[in-house]
Design a protein around this motif. Structure first.
Motif, PDB file in Angstrom:
ATOM      1  N   ILE B  23     -38.022 -36.247 128.822  1.00 43.65           N
ATOM      2  CA  ILE B  23     -39.493 -36.141 128.768  1.00 43.65           C
ATOM      3  C   ILE B  23     -40.142 -37.273 129.541  1.00 43.65           C
ATOM      4  CG2 ILE B  23     -41.451 -36.310 127.181  1.00 43.65           C
ATOM      5  CD1 ILE B  23     -39.718 -34.743 125.155  1.00 43.65           C
ATOM      6  N   PHE B  24     -39.614 -38.455 129.310  1.00 38.66           N
ATOM      7  CA  PHE B  24     -40.153 -39.606 130.069  1.00 38.66           C
ATOM      8  C   PHE B  24     -40.024 -39.367 131.571  1.00 38.66           C
ATOM      9  CE2 PHE B  24     -39.994 -42.529 126.310  1.00 38.66           C
ATOM     10  CZ  PHE B  24     -41.270 -43.045 126.470  1.00 38.66           C
ATOM     11  N   ALA B  27     -42.513 -36.779 132.668  1.00 40.10           N
ATOM     12  CA  ALA B  27     -43.865 -37.355 132.689  1.00 40.10           C
ATOM     13  C   ALA B  27     -44.030 -38.272 133.885  1.00 40.10           C
ATOM     14  CB  ALA B  27     -44.116 -38.117 131.394  1.00 40.10           C
ATOM     15  N   ILE B  30     -44.495 -36.220 137.012  1.00 35.72           N
ATOM     16  CA  ILE B  30     -45.856 -35.660 137.087  1.00 35.72           C
ATOM     17  C   ILE B  30     -46.875 -36.749 137.399  1.00 35.72           C
ATOM     18  CG2 ILE B  30     -47.684 -34.549 135.735  1.00 35.72           C
ATOM     19  CD1 ILE B  30     -45.477 -32.950 134.334  1.00 35.72           C
ATOM     20  N   PHE B  33     -46.582 -37.673 140.902  1.00 37.23           N
ATOM     21  CA  PHE B  33     -47.158 -36.617 141.732  1.00 37.23           C
ATOM     22  C   PHE B  33     -48.693 -36.734 141.774  1.00 37.23           C
ATOM     23  CE2 PHE B  33     -48.991 -32.329 141.957  1.00 37.23           C
ATOM     24  CZ  PHE B  33     -48.529 -31.944 143.207  1.00 37.23           C
ATOM     25  N   LEU B  34     -49.257 -36.964 140.589  1.00 36.87           N
ATOM     26  CA  LEU B  34     -50.715 -37.103 140.520  1.00 36.87           C
ATOM     27  C   LEU B  34     -51.193 -38.296 141.337  1.00 36.87           C
ATOM     28  CD1 LEU B  34     -51.410 -36.327 136.752  1.00 36.87           C
ATOM     29  CD2 LEU B  34     -52.028 -34.936 138.712  1.00 36.87           C
ATOM     30  N   PHE B  44     -57.406 -32.169 147.317  1.00 35.68           N
ATOM     31  CA  PHE B  44     -56.624 -31.142 146.645  1.00 35.68           C
ATOM     32  C   PHE B  44     -56.858 -31.159 145.145  1.00 35.68           C
ATOM     33  CE2 PHE B  44     -52.498 -29.683 144.862  1.00 35.68           C
ATOM     34  CZ  PHE B  44     -52.555 -28.383 145.336  1.00 35.68           C
ATOM     35  N   LEU B  45     -57.093 -32.349 144.656  1.00 37.08           N
ATOM     36  CA  LEU B  45     -57.244 -32.478 143.220  1.00 37.08           C
ATOM     37  C   LEU B  45     -58.654 -32.133 142.761  1.00 37.08           C
ATOM     38  CD1 LEU B  45     -55.220 -35.680 142.458  1.00 37.08           C
ATOM     39  CD2 LEU B  45     -54.656 -33.331 141.867  1.00 37.08           C
ATOM     40  N   LYS B  46     -59.616 -32.586 143.505  1.00 40.21           N
ATOM     41  CA  LYS B  46     -60.983 -32.321 143.076  1.00 40.21           C
ATOM     42  C   LYS B  46     -61.816 -31.943 144.300  1.00 40.21           C
ATOM     43  CE  LYS B  46     -64.912 -34.049 140.669  1.00 40.21           C
ATOM     44  NZ  LYS B  46     -65.309 -34.544 139.417  1.00 40.21           N
ATOM     45  N   LYS B  47     -62.441 -30.823 144.201  1.00 40.55           N
ATOM     46  CA  LYS B  47     -63.275 -30.385 145.310  1.00 40.55           C
ATOM     47  C   LYS B  47     -64.526 -31.249 145.357  1.00 40.55           C
ATOM     48  CE  LYS B  47     -61.458 -26.684 147.270  1.00 40.55           C
ATOM     49  NZ  LYS B  47     -61.179 -26.655 148.688  1.00 40.55           N
TER      50      LYS B  47
END
Lengths: 157, 492
Positions: B23-24, B27, B30, B33-34, B44-47
């Motif tokens: 899980i670690f 996480a 992810i 990636f973020l 890509f993340l926020k228009k």
């Protein structure tokens, strides 16, 4: 013996149960991240106030046209401006200058919201914009060159 | 059993530990990636909605305003000329180019615009032959949105994004861009005025400006009267001076007398102040041309031609006049009547009423009052005879004109030598005195009489009755309607 074993089993169950806390925590954390990731992509709060302001600005600029681009000087009037905009969420101020004559019309909304324009960047402050247009002005039957300054403010909803 | 349980416990712990690690690890992936996408692909993340791009619509109203602004030019050896920029650009290539330097045109446009946008604007006028008048206009690269290209501000401030508008006129293409409003997106009026060197109205000394009648009342065609979207008047006349004139002033005075007569004899006289009578002011371009045109006609010394001859239709010279008027922006088709005036017209009663006489043919359906009793009377239709539709304003013995009478003592004798008309002709298409009229304490004859020596002419009672029923000749109680009744322009 049996009782002891049973006791040990109970302790094991508790330990086992406690383990599910971090398990769940770490299961939920990436899930929350993933969900927020997709929300960030799919859901956006778009602030259309500037567009609203631009549209009202265009309308305010044409309220007193007698022909496209030609403003009737005599018709400039605050009340007519309010009627033309017909929205309580908007305040406007027009300053028409023709040669050395000048006339100003503004809505009541503009008067009381305009001081808030200094907080333009703040969340609930009205959005304020301004623009200037070259116009031809019909002044007592003759057409003169003029300038129309438009200040507009829109309440944020 | 016991050891089995122990090992199972370890197995459980081992499994939990592995799960936690997994899980670690997940996480971490992810999160990484973020972070990476936030850094390298923020879009890509926020228009980020570029609301400004939604606002880059074209607003052509400033360009339209400019084209409707009156332009006053003073050309060497000629009086001032007033017309709209659109009119001026329309005729620029036709005639004016040689007389009016390009720099002067730029100056006039600048005088109008610099008080609004300072120096933060550019314009270009392109003509069909490929030539252009260009002020600060720099072509932008084809790629990208041209309205988002930047132009420099004069004071070396950061480049601003100009707003571009283009107006395609039949005779030219007008392109205009300004960056003053881009400045206003960030700064105050005062700051932008400074950045763009905007001259205030007081700085420019309006009294000395030559634009749009700023220094004196317009005596002629201001922009609002001849622009394409102008109000449509019910009667629109254009009087064109023809032949030789001693001065423009003489033509204007002559035109005014003829127009006064025209209005005085129509119901419109009761709202005379609402009837526009404007004197055009373009003589520098027209006078000689029109003189030449009309001198090519049979008899330029007389203005007694029928309306049809002046209808700018068939005749070669008329075509020439039409072309000239068109080039001058007069739009000949819009006028009910284009009428030549000659010096001395107003001194001759017959010439004075000719405009109204000819206009009555075309607009009221009145016919010439001829003697026609000998013929079947079906051509002129002015005499009551069997089988013919009489003209609405025919001769009538009750109105003092009996075409059948040859008795010189008959008070209603109207035609031929008995009526004092020489030569002694009676018949269809020959002249008569016309129906009698008493008006303003004078006895006279109908304006529609075919008598070329007519004097004291007015509309006869029958004609007046008809005129009184024509709505557009009435003085309405409406504040606006009378203003739309008539307009008379006198081209110089």
């Amino acid at each position: 013996m049996l009782n002891k074993n049973l006791l040990n089993d109970k302790k094991g169950d508790v330990a086992e149960g406690m383990l599910w806390i971090p398990r769940l925590l770490f299961l939920l954390l990436p899930l929350a991240l993933a969900v927020s990731f997709f929300i960030a992509i799919l859901v956006s709060a778009i602030d259309v106030t500037p567009i609203e302001a631009a549209i009202f600005s265009q309308r305010a600029g044409t309220c007193f046209y007698e022909d496209v681009g030609v403003i009737d000087f005599a018709k400039i009037d605050s009340k007519e401006l309010e009627k033309c905009l017909s929205s309580d969420a908007v305040g406007a101020k027009l300053n028409l200058t023709v040669l050395d004559a000048s006339i100003v019309a503004k809505t009541d909304e503009f008067d009381y919201l305009e001081p808030l324009c200094v907080f333009n960047e703040e969340k609930n402050a009205p959005y304020c914009s301004k623009s200037r247009k070259y116009v031809a002005v019909n002044l007592e039957g003759t057409v003169h060159p003029g300038t129309l300054d438009i200040e507009i403010l829109v309440k944020k909803r | 059993m016991k050891s089995n349980m122990k090992s199972e416990k370890r197995g459980i712990m081992g499994s939990a530990f592995a799960t936690m690690l997994a899980i670690f690890f997940l996480a971490g992936i992810i999160f990484a990636f973020l972070v990476v996408t936030h850094i390298f692909f923020p879009f890509f993340l926020k228009k980020e909605f570029e609301t400004k791009s939604a606002l880059s619509f074209e607003d052509s109203s400033p360009a339209e305003s400019l084209l409707k602004t009156s332009l006053k030019l003073e050309v060497d050896h000629s009086p001032k000329t007033v017309m709209t920029f659109a009119e001026f650009f329309s005729i620029y290539k036709a005639k004016v180019e040689a007389d009016v330097p390009e720099e002067l045109i730029k100056d006039r446009v600048n005088e109008a615009l610099e008080r609004t946008y300072g120096e933060c604007y550019a314009f270009k006028v392109e003509f069909p032959d490929g030539s252009e008048i260009n002020y600060n206009w720099v072509e932008q690269p084809q790629s990208g949105n041209p309205s988002r290209q930047s132009i420099l501000t004069p004071t070396g401030s950061p480049p601003l994004t100009p707003r571009v508008s283009v107006i395609q006129h039949p005779k030219f293409k007008f392109s205009f861009k300004e960056s003053y409003n881009s400045c206003l997106e960030e700064k105050s009026f005062e700051e932008c005025n400074t950045m763009c060197n905007v001259k205030s109205f007081s700085d420019t000394g309006s009294n000395s400006q030559t634009l749009s009648g700023a220094s004196e009342p317009l005596q002629g065609r201001e922009g609002s009267t001849l622009s394409p979207a102008e109000k449509k008047y019910k009667i629109e006349l254009l009087l064109v001076p023809a032949g030789e004139w001693e001065s423009q002033d003489a033509a204007n005075k002559e035109g005014k007398k003829i127009v006064d007569f025209f209005i005085d004899n129509l119901p419109l006289k009761d709202c005379r102040s609402k009837v526009y009578s404007k004197i055009g002011n373009v003589n520098v371009f027209t006078k000689n041309d029109f003189s030449t045109a009309f001198q090519g006609n049979d008899d330029p010394s007389s203005s007694l031609f029928a309306f049809e001859e002046y209808n700018l239709g068939e005749l070669e010279w008329a075509g020439f006049v039409r072309k000239k008027l068109d080039a001058l922006g007069y739009e000949p088709d819009k006028f009910n009547l284009i009428f030549p005036i000659f010096q001395g017209d107003s001194e001759s009663p017959t010439s004075l009423d000719t405009l109204l006489h000819e206009f009555s043919h075309s607009s009221f359906g009145f016919g010439d009052q001829y003697c026609s009793y000998l013929s079947p009377g079906c051509n002129s239709l002015l005499f009551e005879s069997d089988g013919c539709d009489p003209s609405v304003n025919m001769l009538k013995k009750e109105l003092g004109c009996n075409p059948a009478s040859t008795n010189p003592n008959d008070p209603n004798v109207c035609c031929g030598i008995s009526a004092g008309i020489s030569p002694d002709l009676i018949g269809d298409g020959v002249c008569c005195l016309g129906n009698k009229v008493e008006d303003k304490g004078k006895t006279g004859r109908s304006i529609m009489s075919a008598n070329i020596n007519r004097e004291n002419t007015f509309f006869d009672p029958n004609e007046k009755k008809i005129l009184s029923s024509i709505n557009y000749l009435k003085c309405s109680t409406d504040d606006i309607a009378p203003e739309k009744s008539a307009i008379v322009l006198i081209a110089g």
